[in-house]
Design a protein around this motif. Structure first.
Motif, mmCIF file in Angstrom:
data_model
loop_
_atom_site.group_PDB
_atom_site.id
_atom_site.type_symbol
_atom_site.label_atom_id
_atom_site.label_comp_id
_atom_site.label_asym_id
_atom_site.label_seq_id
_atom_site.Cartn_x
_atom_site.Cartn_y
_atom_site.Cartn_z
ATOM 1 N N UNK A 31 0.834 -1.201 0.000
ATOM 2 C CA UNK A 31 0.000 0.000 0.000
ATOM 3 C C UNK A 31 0.870 1.252 0.000
ATOM 4 N N UNK A 32 1.873 1.286 0.876
ATOM 5 C CA UNK A 32 2.744 2.462 0.923
ATOM 6 C C UNK A 32 3.550 2.566 -0.360
ATOM 7 N N UNK A 33 3.883 1.423 -0.984
ATOM 8 C CA UNK A 33 4.605 1.457 -2.257
ATOM 9 C C UNK A 33 3.756 2.089 -3.352
ATOM 10 N N UNK A 34 2.445 1.794 -3.361
ATOM 11 C CA UNK A 34 1.548 2.422 -4.333
ATOM 12 C C UNK A 34 1.479 3.926 -4.114
ATOM 13 N N UNK A 35 1.457 4.336 -2.856
ATOM 14 C CA UNK A 35 1.411 5.756 -2.522
ATOM 15 C C UNK A 35 2.697 6.461 -2.959
ATOM 16 N N UNK A 36 3.844 5.817 -2.731
ATOM 17 C CA UNK A 36 5.129 6.384 -3.139
ATOM 18 C C UNK A 36 5.202 6.487 -4.664
ATOM 19 N N UNK A 37 4.736 5.449 -5.355
ATOM 20 C CA UNK A 37 4.769 5.468 -6.814
ATOM 21 C C UNK A 37 3.886 6.577 -7.374
ATOM 22 N N UNK A 38 2.741 6.808 -6.743
ATOM 23 C CA UNK A 38 1.855 7.889 -7.180
ATOM 24 C C UNK A 38 2.540 9.243 -7.007
ATOM 25 N N UNK A 39 3.222 9.433 -5.891
ATOM 26 C CA UNK A 39 3.930 10.684 -5.660
ATOM 27 C C UNK A 39 5.055 10.872 -6.679
ATOM 28 N N UNK A 40 5.784 9.807 -6.976
ATOM 29 C CA UNK A 40 6.849 9.902 -7.976
ATOM 30 C C UNK A 40 6.278 10.269 -9.339
ATOM 31 N N UNK A 41 5.140 9.677 -9.709
ATOM 32 C CA UNK A 41 4.494 10.014 -10.977
ATOM 33 C C UNK A 41 4.079 11.480 -10.991
#
Length: 216
Positions: A31-41
């Motif tokens: 879940x936190x990885x999805x959140x981090x990936x969204x921020x990077x995008x």
């Protein structure tokens, strides 16, 4: 530095693509990885692009009341420069639903956000993805202090509760161990709560209150 950050994120995502289960994957990491990936995008391609590409059909945002996220995002011509950092993640026992809350900066101004993520079928057959279904935030006078690592609140798998049906303002994980609820009125503003099952009863781990008239 940007390339190194991208490689580190790719490694994290490779090990955390699906719901947490057996093995060495820590509960909440996908879940936190999805959140981090969204921020990077968002940093690479813009906030509107990141929000659109990661939203589930039917996802909602608040402007200030609840609206269809994809429709609302499609009507925006611009969006404040934003970056966010997850401080706490709550995840269901089966890993199918999670919520991240933390600090956000809008054009450098401090605030907080909470995003609810769901693991669901992707457009490619046989490939599931994390998409967000509810997101909101509010400004703060002072930035939230950050933990060294995101804190995890994982629901218990013991004595799982009887399932109750979702409503327009609530939802739950497939196993019923994590649930969320929001309420909004123009007079009182909105409240968003995230509860997890602790083996005996539900415990609130996130509760956001945005009074009426506060900036979005």
């Amino acid at each position: 530095m940007k390339a190194l950050a991208g490689l580190a994120l790719a490694g994290l995502l490779a090990g955390c693509a699906g719901p947490a289960g057996t093995g060495s994957i820590r509960p909440g990491m996908p879940v936190i990885a999805a959140d981090i990936a969204q921020n990077r995008l968002a940093q690479d391609e813009g906030v509107l692009t990141a929000l659109r590409q990661t939203a589930s059909p039917g996802a909602i945002v608040f402007a200030p009341g609840p609206v269809d996220a994809q429709k609302w995002l499609g009507e925006q011509s611009g969006f404040p420069e934003s970056a966010w950092q997850g401080h706490l993640v709550a995840v269901s026992c089966d890993g199918s639903l999670g919520a991240v809350t933390g600090a956000i900066q809008w054009d450098g101004q401090p605030g907080y956000y909470t995003t609810i993520w769901r693991y669901e079928q992707g457009e490619d057959e046989g490939r599931n993805v994390w998409r967000w279904i509810v997101s909101h935030g509010d400004g703060l006078d002072r930035a939230r202090p950050a933990p060294q690592l995101p804190l995890t609140q994982a629901a218990s798998c013991e004595n799982l509760p009887a399932l109750s049906g979702p409503t327009a303002q609530s939802g739950r994980s497939a196993d019923g161990s994590l649930r969320y609820n929001w309420a909004y009125t123009p007079e009182q503003g909105r409240v968003l709560t995230i509860d997890i099952w602790d083996g005996t009863e539900f415990r609130t781990v996130i509760e956001d209150k945005v009074p009426s008239g506060q900036p979005e």
